[in-house]
Design a protein around this motif. Structure first.
Motif, PDB file in Angstrom:
ATOM      1  N   LEU A 159      72.369  16.960  69.939  1.00 28.21           N
ATOM      2  CA  LEU A 159      74.013  17.040  69.782  1.00 28.21           C
ATOM      3  C   LEU A 159      74.522  18.372  68.976  1.00 28.21           C
ATOM      4  CD1 LEU A 159      76.263  15.384  68.697  1.00 28.21           C
ATOM      5  CD2 LEU A 159      75.581  15.708  66.390  1.00 28.21           C
ATOM      6  N   GLY A 160      72.938  18.997  69.250  1.00 21.04           N
ATOM      7  CA  GLY A 160      73.896  20.955  69.350  1.00 21.04           C
ATOM      8  C   GLY A 160      73.306  21.249  70.268  1.00 21.04           C
ATOM      9  N   ILE A 161      72.639  20.711  70.795  1.00 22.78           N
ATOM     10  CA  ILE A 161      72.528  21.618  72.223  1.00 22.78           C
ATOM     11  C   ILE A 161      73.266  21.053  73.539  1.00 22.78           C
ATOM     12  CG2 ILE A 161      70.821  21.677  74.552  1.00 22.78           C
ATOM     13  CD1 ILE A 161      68.486  21.335  72.630  1.00 22.78           C
ATOM     14  N   GLY A 162      73.721  19.594  73.742  1.00 24.70           N
ATOM     15  CA  GLY A 162      74.537  19.580  73.983  1.00 24.70           C
ATOM     16  C   GLY A 162      75.763  19.420  73.651  1.00 24.70           C
ATOM     17  N   ALA A 163      76.621  19.960  72.535  1.00 27.17           N
ATOM     18  CA  ALA A 163      77.881  20.690  71.994  1.00 27.17           C
ATOM     19  C   ALA A 163      77.365  22.505  72.496  1.00 27.17           C
ATOM     20  CB  ALA A 163      78.179  20.500  70.740  1.00 27.17           C
ATOM     21  N   LEU A 164      76.647  22.597  72.838  1.00 33.41           N
ATOM     22  CA  LEU A 164      76.590  24.367  73.284  1.00 33.41           C
ATOM     23  C   LEU A 164      77.042  24.396  74.636  1.00 33.41           C
ATOM     24  CD1 LEU A 164      76.074  27.216  72.678  1.00 33.41           C
ATOM     25  CD2 LEU A 164      73.102  26.759  73.223  1.00 33.41           C
ATOM     26  N   PHE A 165      76.144  23.508  75.895  1.00 31.99           N
ATOM     27  CA  PHE A 165      76.903  23.563  76.774  1.00 31.99           C
ATOM     28  C   PHE A 165      77.646  22.298  77.267  1.00 31.99           C
ATOM     29  CE2 PHE A 165      72.255  24.493  76.617  1.00 31.99           C
ATOM     30  CZ  PHE A 165      72.147  25.816  78.172  1.00 31.99           C
ATOM     31  N   LYS A 166      79.015  21.842  76.160  1.00 33.84           N
ATOM     32  CA  LYS A 166      79.334  21.007  76.094  1.00 33.84           C
ATOM     33  C   LYS A 166      79.454  19.834  77.507  1.00 33.84           C
ATOM     34  CE  LYS A 166      83.065  25.068  76.126  1.00 33.84           C
ATOM     35  NZ  LYS A 166      83.598  26.003  76.960  1.00 33.84           N
ATOM     36  N   VAL A 167      78.440  19.150  77.160  1.00 34.73           N
ATOM     37  CA  VAL A 167      77.829  17.496  77.547  1.00 34.73           C
ATOM     38  C   VAL A 167      78.121  17.032  76.496  1.00 34.73           C
ATOM     39  CG1 VAL A 167      75.767  17.067  77.853  1.00 34.73           C
ATOM     40  CG2 VAL A 167      75.596  18.914  78.753  1.00 34.73           C
ATOM     41  N   GLU A 168      78.297  17.285  75.686  1.00 33.73           N
ATOM     42  CA  GLU A 168      78.064  16.512  74.268  1.00 33.73           C
ATOM     43  C   GLU A 168      79.564  16.258  73.400  1.00 33.73           C
ATOM     44  OE1 GLU A 168      77.360  13.423  73.560  1.00 33.73           O
ATOM     45  OE2 GLU A 168      76.094  13.182  75.071  1.00 33.73           O
ATOM     46  N   LYS A 169      80.720  15.807  73.020  1.00 34.88           N
ATOM     47  CA  LYS A 169      81.767  16.284  72.346  1.00 34.88           C
ATOM     48  C   LYS A 169      81.953  16.209  71.011  1.00 34.88           C
ATOM     49  CE  LYS A 169      84.905  15.751  76.173  1.00 34.88           C
ATOM     50  NZ  LYS A 169      86.777  14.921  76.706  1.00 34.88           N
ATOM     51  N   LEU A 170      81.565  16.726  69.936  1.00 37.13           N
ATOM     52  CA  LEU A 170      81.590  16.958  68.774  1.00 37.13           C
ATOM     53  C   LEU A 170      82.902  15.800  68.204  1.00 37.13           C
ATOM     54  CD1 LEU A 170      79.768  19.911  67.328  1.00 37.13           C
ATOM     55  CD2 LEU A 170      78.968  17.499  68.144  1.00 37.13           C
ATOM     56  N   ASN A 171      82.668  15.277  67.096  1.00 42.40           N
ATOM     57  CA  ASN A 171      83.671  14.404  66.340  1.00 42.40           C
ATOM     58  C   ASN A 171      82.714  13.637  65.620  1.00 42.40           C
ATOM     59  OD1 ASN A 171      82.641  11.470  67.302  1.00 42.40           O
ATOM     60  ND2 ASN A 171      83.844  11.277  68.830  1.00 42.40           N
ATOM     61  N   LEU A 172      83.855  13.092  63.944  1.00 43.33           N
ATOM     62  CA  LEU A 172      83.594  12.888  62.600  1.00 43.33           C
ATOM     63  C   LEU A 172      82.232  11.758  63.574  1.00 43.33           C
ATOM     64  CD1 LEU A 172      86.194  13.255  60.621  1.00 43.33           C
ATOM     65  CD2 LEU A 172      84.506  15.486  60.760  1.00 43.33           C
ATOM     66  N   LEU A 173      82.575  10.947  64.215  1.00 40.83           N
ATOM     67  CA  LEU A 173      82.256   9.223  64.037  1.00 40.83           C
ATOM     68  C   LEU A 173      80.385  10.020  64.938  1.00 40.83           C
ATOM     69  CD1 LEU A 173      81.127   5.952  63.620  1.00 40.83           C
ATOM     70  CD2 LEU A 173      82.685   6.205  65.796  1.00 40.83           C
ATOM     71  N   LYS A 174      80.109  10.751  65.635  1.00 38.54           N
ATOM     72  CA  LYS A 174      78.712  11.213  65.481  1.00 38.54           C
ATOM     73  C   LYS A 174      78.133  11.888  65.041  1.00 38.54           C
ATOM     74  CE  LYS A 174      79.778  11.118  71.139  1.00 38.54           C
ATOM     75  NZ  LYS A 174      80.489  11.946  72.357  1.00 38.54           N
ATOM     76  N   ILE A 175      78.999  12.674  64.695  1.00 45.59           N
ATOM     77  CA  ILE A 175      77.956  13.403  63.358  1.00 45.59           C
ATOM     78  C   ILE A 175      77.509  13.096  62.044  1.00 45.59           C
ATOM     79  CG2 ILE A 175      78.073  15.575  61.600  1.00 45.59           C
ATOM     80  CD1 ILE A 175      80.440  16.930  63.585  1.00 45.59           C
ATOM     81  N   PHE A 176      78.372  11.628  61.652  1.00 49.12           N
ATOM     82  CA  PHE A 176      78.022  10.855  60.554  1.00 49.12           C
ATOM     83  C   PHE A 176      76.997  10.234  61.555  1.00 49.12           C
ATOM     84  CE2 PHE A 176      78.588   6.536  59.128  1.00 49.12           C
ATOM     85  CZ  PHE A 176      78.633   6.328  57.434  1.00 49.12           C
ATOM     86  N   ALA A 177      77.045   9.539  62.278  1.00 50.79           N
ATOM     87  CA  ALA A 177      75.762   8.963  62.807  1.00 50.79           C
ATOM     88  C   ALA A 177      74.868   9.345  63.074  1.00 50.79           C
ATOM     89  CB  ALA A 177      76.338   8.218  64.260  1.00 50.79           C
ATOM     90  N   LEU A 216      57.080  17.070  65.737  1.00 49.44           N
ATOM     91  CA  LEU A 216      58.349  17.216  66.027  1.00 49.44           C
ATOM     92  C   LEU A 216      59.321  18.721  67.581  1.00 49.44           C
ATOM     93  CD1 LEU A 216      61.308  18.151  64.513  1.00 49.44           C
ATOM     94  CD2 LEU A 216      59.903  20.606  63.013  1.00 49.44           C
ATOM     95  N   LEU A 217      57.738  19.748  67.373  1.00 52.37           N
ATOM     96  CA  LEU A 217      58.339  20.306  68.868  1.00 52.37           C
ATOM     97  C   LEU A 217      58.518  19.063  69.686  1.00 52.37           C
ATOM     98  CD1 LEU A 217      54.834  22.632  68.541  1.00 52.37           C
ATOM     99  CD2 LEU A 217      57.828  23.184  68.187  1.00 52.37           C
ATOM    100  N   GLY A 218      57.959  18.257  69.721  1.00 53.58           N
ATOM    101  CA  GLY A 218      58.588  17.328  71.189  1.00 53.58           C
ATOM    102  C   GLY A 218      59.530  17.288  70.812  1.00 53.58           C
ATOM    103  N   ALA A 219      60.211  15.810  69.364  1.00 59.33           N
ATOM    104  CA  ALA A 219      61.482  15.669  69.552  1.00 59.33           C
ATOM    105  C   ALA A 219      62.267  17.064  70.480  1.00 59.33           C
ATOM    106  CB  ALA A 219      62.003  15.395  68.159  1.00 59.33           C
ATOM    107  N   ILE A 220      62.179  18.599  69.515  1.00 58.68           N
ATOM    108  CA  ILE A 220      62.988  19.839  70.490  1.00 58.68           C
ATOM    109  C   ILE A 220      63.248  20.074  72.190  1.00 58.68           C
ATOM    110  CG2 ILE A 220      63.366  21.923  69.909  1.00 58.68           C
ATOM    111  CD1 ILE A 220      61.924  22.403  67.721  1.00 58.68           C
ATOM    112  N   PHE A 221      61.744  19.722  72.819  1.00 59.20           N
ATOM    113  CA  PHE A 221      61.818  19.902  74.429  1.00 59.20           C
ATOM    114  C   PHE A 221      62.693  18.604  74.895  1.00 59.20           C
ATOM    115  CE2 PHE A 221      57.632  21.980  72.946  1.00 59.20           C
ATOM    116  CZ  PHE A 221      57.746  22.773  73.731  1.00 59.20           C
ATOM    117  N   TYR A 222      62.342  17.546  74.187  1.00 53.52           N
ATOM    118  CA  TYR A 222      63.086  16.257  74.559  1.00 53.52           C
ATOM    119  C   TYR A 222      64.690  16.568  74.074  1.00 53.52           C
ATOM    120  CZ  TYR A 222      64.852  11.312  74.952  1.00 53.52           C
ATOM    121  OH  TYR A 222      65.727  10.572  75.091  1.00 53.52           O
ATOM    122  N   GLY A 223      64.988  17.414  73.187  1.00 50.80           N
ATOM    123  CA  GLY A 223      66.301  17.409  72.898  1.00 50.80           C
ATOM    124  C   GLY A 223      66.933  18.159  73.365  1.00 50.80           C
TER     125      GLY A 223
END
Length: 366
Positions: A159-177, A216-223
């Protein structure tokens, strides 16, 4: 308009089906890895990941047979263009070509060339290997449940990286999920540690903290690589995926083999060929199904949906891993564990619904 909506929805649900297959394969592969490193006494995560990656090179074999046909086709247009240039020289072909290239570049469905695909494979091969190696290595030090739970935290990074590169659009539902999923991950993780202390103390598992850090490192690289691939590729029809995966495997094989003797020299992982046919069968089956097939399906699902949907979808490995523990190990989950697994599934359904609505809105705008 109606046909475009149906095509978009069909494409989206095909991605969801591919994601479901990936979830099943990855959970099964995790149990196989855990047994391979533990009960089978073959604790070689780097070598196993290296062999898994090498299977991607087989994607290049069918492409070799198409080379002659493609060369003939390319030669024919070049001769045709030469004749046009010789016979109709007054026409300003450079302006036409420049206009065509400009329009093609601006098109979101412009097919990546072979050269661009190879460059993309080279750029992402190490990142992909690191994500898979750290995840596999975590299974040598901690339980499948702990590794799976921590891997689900990649949703936060996506979510954080996607928002940075504008691949994901942030909204309340996504943040809540995402936060609902993180609460679920925390509950499942806490319950897993409690059950480990009561039934199978962590002192029987070598360095569980190292395993948790690796997961945890695997999760970071995956994201990172899911979001960056979506940013570079966009839609699955823009890339030749067998070519992409084939060169990912080839580059990993060519670039990473010197690390094997280095790990052996420093004693971190001694080099040892599998000594029994059973080991070979387990390793090869896991390589071709758990890596070769599953990662192809994973990329399809990621490109047909979105990185966040796929990341939260992979969180479904938690309840599936729980079912595996119940069926094969006789483990009964606590109330905390059950609530946490439910919250993870709830987060997935919430973001899945939101992504579906976005796909409908996009098709209407088009």
């Amino acid at each position: 308009m109606s046909d475009q909506k149906q095509l978009s929805q069909r494409r989206y649900w095909c991605g969801i089906l591919a994601l479901g297959a990936v979830v099943i394969i990855w959970v099964s592969s995790s149990f196989v890895m855990n047994s391979l490193f533990g009960e089978m006494n073959y604790n070689k995560p780097f070598l196993v990941t290296y062999l898994n990656t090498a299977t991607f090179s087989f994607y290049l074999i069918p492409l070799l047979f198409k080379r002659n046909k493609n060369s003939a086709k390319q030669q024919l247009p070049s001769e045709y263009n030469k004749l046009l240039n010789d016979d109709l020289e007054p026409v300003n072909y450079s302006a036409i070509l420049q206009s065509t290239n400009s329009n093609t570049t601006m098109s979101p469905h412009h097919k990546l060339s072979t050269y661009d695909t190879i460059k993309l494979s080279l750029a992402f091969c190490i990142l992909w290997f690191l994500a898979n190696y750290t995840t596999n290595a975590s299974l040598a030090y901690t339980t499948v449940g702990s590794s799976t739970i921590l891997a689900s935290m990649s949703g936060l990074f996506t979510l954080g990286i996607g928002a940075l590169f504008k691949v994901e659009k942030l909204n309340l539902l996504k943040i809540f999920a995402v936060f609902i999923s993180l609460i679920g991950v925390s509950l499942v993780s806490y319950s897993d540690h409690l059950s480990g202390d009561d039934e199978e103390p962590f002192n029987t598992v070598p360095a569980p903290l190292i395993g948790d850090i690796l997961a945890l490192l695997g999760a970071i690289f995956y994201g990172c690589y899911t979001t960056l691939l979506k940013f570079k590729i966009g839609s699955e029809d823009r890339i030749d995926m067998p070519l992409f995966f084939g060169f990912v495997g080839a580059f990993n094989v060519l670039l990473l083999w010197p690390i094997l003797p280095l790990l052996n020299y420093i004693g971190l992982e001694t080099f040892e060929i599998p000594s029994s046919p059973v080991l070979w069968i387990v390793i090869l089956l896991n390589a071709f199904i758990g890596t070769f097939l599953s990662d192809y399906l994973w990329l399809l699902s990621m490109l047909m949906t979105s990185p966040l949907v796929v990341t939260l979808g992979i969180s479904l490995t938690i309840p599936l891993a729980l079912i595996g523990d119940i069926c094969f190990k006789g483990f009964m989950p606590s109330l905390q564990y059950s609530i946490g697994a439910f919250l993870v599934v709830l987060g997935f359904l919430a973001v899945n619904t939101d992504a579906m609505n976005e796909a409908k809105e996009k098709s209407q705008e088009e």
